[in-house]
Motif scaffolding. Structure first.
Motif, PDB file in Angstrom:
ATOM      1  N   LEU A 186       0.831  -1.206   0.000  1.00  0.00           N
ATOM      2  CA  LEU A 186       0.000   0.000   0.000  1.00  0.00           C
ATOM      3  C   LEU A 186       0.867   1.258   0.000  1.00  0.00           C
ATOM      4  O   LEU A 186       0.556   2.252  -0.676  1.00  0.00           O
ATOM      5  CB  LEU A 186      -0.919   0.014   1.224  1.00  0.00           C
ATOM      6  N   LYS A 187       1.966   1.231   0.754  1.00  0.00           N
ATOM      7  CA  LYS A 187       2.842   2.396   0.854  1.00  0.00           C
ATOM      8  C   LYS A 187       3.507   2.702  -0.486  1.00  0.00           C
ATOM      9  O   LYS A 187       3.579   3.867  -0.900  1.00  0.00           O
ATOM     10  CB  LYS A 187       3.899   2.151   1.926  1.00  0.00           C
ATOM     11  N   VAL A 188       3.989   1.680  -1.193  1.00  0.00           N
ATOM     12  CA  VAL A 188       4.637   1.939  -2.472  1.00  0.00           C
ATOM     13  C   VAL A 188       3.621   2.424  -3.499  1.00  0.00           C
ATOM     14  O   VAL A 188       3.918   3.297  -4.323  1.00  0.00           O
ATOM     15  CB  VAL A 188       5.409   0.696  -2.975  1.00  0.00           C
ATOM     16  N   LEU A 189       2.407   1.882  -3.450  1.00  0.00           N
ATOM     17  CA  LEU A 189       1.361   2.357  -4.354  1.00  0.00           C
ATOM     18  C   LEU A 189       1.052   3.832  -4.093  1.00  0.00           C
ATOM     19  O   LEU A 189       0.877   4.629  -5.021  1.00  0.00           O
ATOM     20  CB  LEU A 189       0.092   1.514  -4.184  1.00  0.00           C
ATOM     21  N   GLU A 190       1.007   4.185  -2.822  1.00  0.00           N
ATOM     22  CA  GLU A 190       0.737   5.585  -2.448  1.00  0.00           C
ATOM     23  C   GLU A 190       1.875   6.500  -2.896  1.00  0.00           C
ATOM     24  O   GLU A 190       1.631   7.585  -3.444  1.00  0.00           O
ATOM     25  CB  GLU A 190       0.566   5.685  -0.934  1.00  0.00           C
ATOM     26  N   ASP A 191       3.115   6.064  -2.689  1.00  0.00           N
ATOM     27  CA  ASP A 191       4.253   6.939  -2.982  1.00  0.00           C
ATOM     28  C   ASP A 191       4.508   7.077  -4.479  1.00  0.00           C
ATOM     29  O   ASP A 191       4.944   8.136  -4.941  1.00  0.00           O
ATOM     30  CB  ASP A 191       5.504   6.434  -2.277  1.00  0.00           C
ATOM     31  N   VAL A 192       4.273   6.032  -5.247  1.00  0.00           N
ATOM     32  CA  VAL A 192       4.395   6.162  -6.705  1.00  0.00           C
ATOM     33  C   VAL A 192       3.214   6.961  -7.246  1.00  0.00           C
ATOM     34  O   VAL A 192       3.372   7.801  -8.132  1.00  0.00           O
ATOM     35  CB  VAL A 192       4.503   4.787  -7.376  1.00  0.00           C
ATOM     36  N   GLY A 193       2.023   6.682  -6.710  1.00  0.00           N
ATOM     37  CA  GLY A 193       0.871   7.530  -6.976  1.00  0.00           C
ATOM     38  C   GLY A 193       0.364   7.550  -8.398  1.00  0.00           C
ATOM     39  O   GLY A 193       0.079   8.621  -8.944  1.00  0.00           O
ATOM     40  N   ASP A 194       0.221   6.370  -9.003  1.00  0.00           N
ATOM     41  CA  ASP A 194      -0.262   6.308 -10.384  1.00  0.00           C
ATOM     42  C   ASP A 194      -1.060   5.027 -10.562  1.00  0.00           C
ATOM     43  O   ASP A 194      -0.591   3.951 -10.194  1.00  0.00           O
ATOM     44  CB  ASP A 194       0.918   6.357 -11.364  1.00  0.00           C
ATOM     45  N   ASP A 195      -2.245   5.147 -11.158  1.00  0.00           N
ATOM     46  CA  ASP A 195      -3.103   3.974 -11.316  1.00  0.00           C
ATOM     47  C   ASP A 195      -2.543   2.944 -12.283  1.00  0.00           C
ATOM     48  O   ASP A 195      -3.025   1.808 -12.328  1.00  0.00           O
ATOM     49  CB  ASP A 195      -4.497   4.408 -11.785  1.00  0.00           C
ATOM     50  N   ASP A 196      -1.542   3.308 -13.074  1.00  0.00           N
ATOM     51  CA  ASP A 196      -0.918   2.354 -13.988  1.00  0.00           C
ATOM     52  C   ASP A 196       0.237   1.596 -13.336  1.00  0.00           C
ATOM     53  O   ASP A 196       0.950   0.848 -14.009  1.00  0.00           O
ATOM     54  CB  ASP A 196      -0.408   3.080 -15.240  1.00  0.00           C
ATOM     55  N   PHE A 197       0.401   1.769 -12.037  1.00  0.00           N
ATOM     56  CA  PHE A 197       1.427   1.069 -11.261  1.00  0.00           C
ATOM     57  C   PHE A 197       0.715   0.166 -10.259  1.00  0.00           C
ATOM     58  O   PHE A 197      -0.104   0.645  -9.460  1.00  0.00           O
ATOM     59  CB  PHE A 197       2.311   2.084 -10.538  1.00  0.00           C
TER      60      PHE A 197
END
Length: 295
Positions: A186-197
């Motif tokens: 969840l943290k990496v998804l938040e920090d990258v911050g892009d729905d294509d990731f």
């Protein structure tokens, strides 16, 4: 929900550089068993010496011709948090080759790996030892925030490359890596911050850490899980075993994926086996029963 198979499970060493028509022959064997989709893998070496426009296009065309949909191309490298800028730049250069290869083949996703903390000396499993003292043996000046920031910066740059080729990007989160738990995901998804990731979820990796895959699916949600590796684990002595041979409840996993609106594949991944035909067939038959609600 298509059931896929991974091409690298059919070689003695999954990171073997392909040659000649080896991947064509592997695709034929995968389709013969009844799989509907396929994932491919490339090391930096393979991207330099094997995957070019001709070989990649032919592989994609052959896969589709026999009824296999190419889905994920895995970039087999994990130096994203190396402090040496030249090393990271070389990794990004090869990642772009992977994205181009994925595009030529017709894959929809290019996937990368999650590294260990930089400077860690990994512990090794000793089956004769009565107990294991586990430690990364990190250097005294190790700084988590610096390590994390390098990782996120590299992933953002890689994602920009993937999007340039019209692809989404996922990461596979190994045990003992910097992103091995649902909350770290969840943290990496938040920090990258892009729905294509998104996340390349692996049931074996979760069970190896005594983390429930079904709960993890609800934590992440269907939109941020891009692909699911279905390989089982008995939670005691062995991982990387066929679905249905360990303790993963794939009926519950599949129902959870349906409940959160997951749109991707179930990819059977079995590595280092002496009989890929036997064990991939076994896993496929089990997952078919689970998808149908008959197990």
């Amino acid at each position: 929900m298509k059931i896929a198979n991974v091409s690298w499970g059919w070689t003695p060493i999954p990171e073997d550089t392909p040659h000649g028509d080896s991947l064509i022959k592997i695709a034929d064997q995968i389709r013969e068993l009844g799989f509907e989709a396929v994932d491919y893998l490339g090391t930096p070496e393979a991207l330099d010496v094997f995957f070019n426009e001709k070989s990649s296009t032919e592989l994609g065309e052959h896969s589709r011709k026999i009824g296999l949909e190419p889905n994920v191309f895995v970039f087999q490298d994990a130096v994203w948090n190396n402090p040496d800028e030249a090393v990271r730049a070389d990794s990004l250069k090869h990642f772009e080759k992977a994205a181009q290869t994925a595009k030529w083949i017709g894959c929809k996703i290019v996937s990368a790996l999650v590294p260990m903390p930089f400077g860690a000396t990994p512990w090794t499993f000793n089956p004769m030892a009565p107990s294991l003292k586990q430690s990364y043996r990190l250097p005294a000046d190790y700084c988590f925030q610096k390590d994390w920031d390098l990782l996120i910066d590299s992933y953002k740059k890689a994602l920009a490359i993937a999007k340039k080729y019209g692809l989404r990007m996922s990461i596979e989160c190994f045990p003992h890596s910097m992103i091995s738990t649902p909350h770290a995901m969840l943290k990496v998804l938040e920090d990258v911050g892009d729905d294509d990731f998104g996340i390349q979820l692996d049931t074996n990796h979760l069970i190896d850490q005594h983390i429930d895959p079904e709960w993890t699916i609800y934590v992440l949600g269907g939109k941020r899980i891009f692909n699911v590796h279905c390989k089982d684990n008995d939670s005691i002595s062995r991982g990387n075993i066929p679905a249905g041979c360990g303790i993963c409840d794939y009926t519950a996993v599949i129902q959870a994926l349906k409940n959160v609106g997951y749109q991707g594949n179930l990819a059977v991944e079995l590595e280092f086996t002496d009989n890929p035909r036997r064990y991939n067939k076994q896993a496929l038959e089990h997952l078919k029963l689970c998808v149908a609600g008959e197990y």
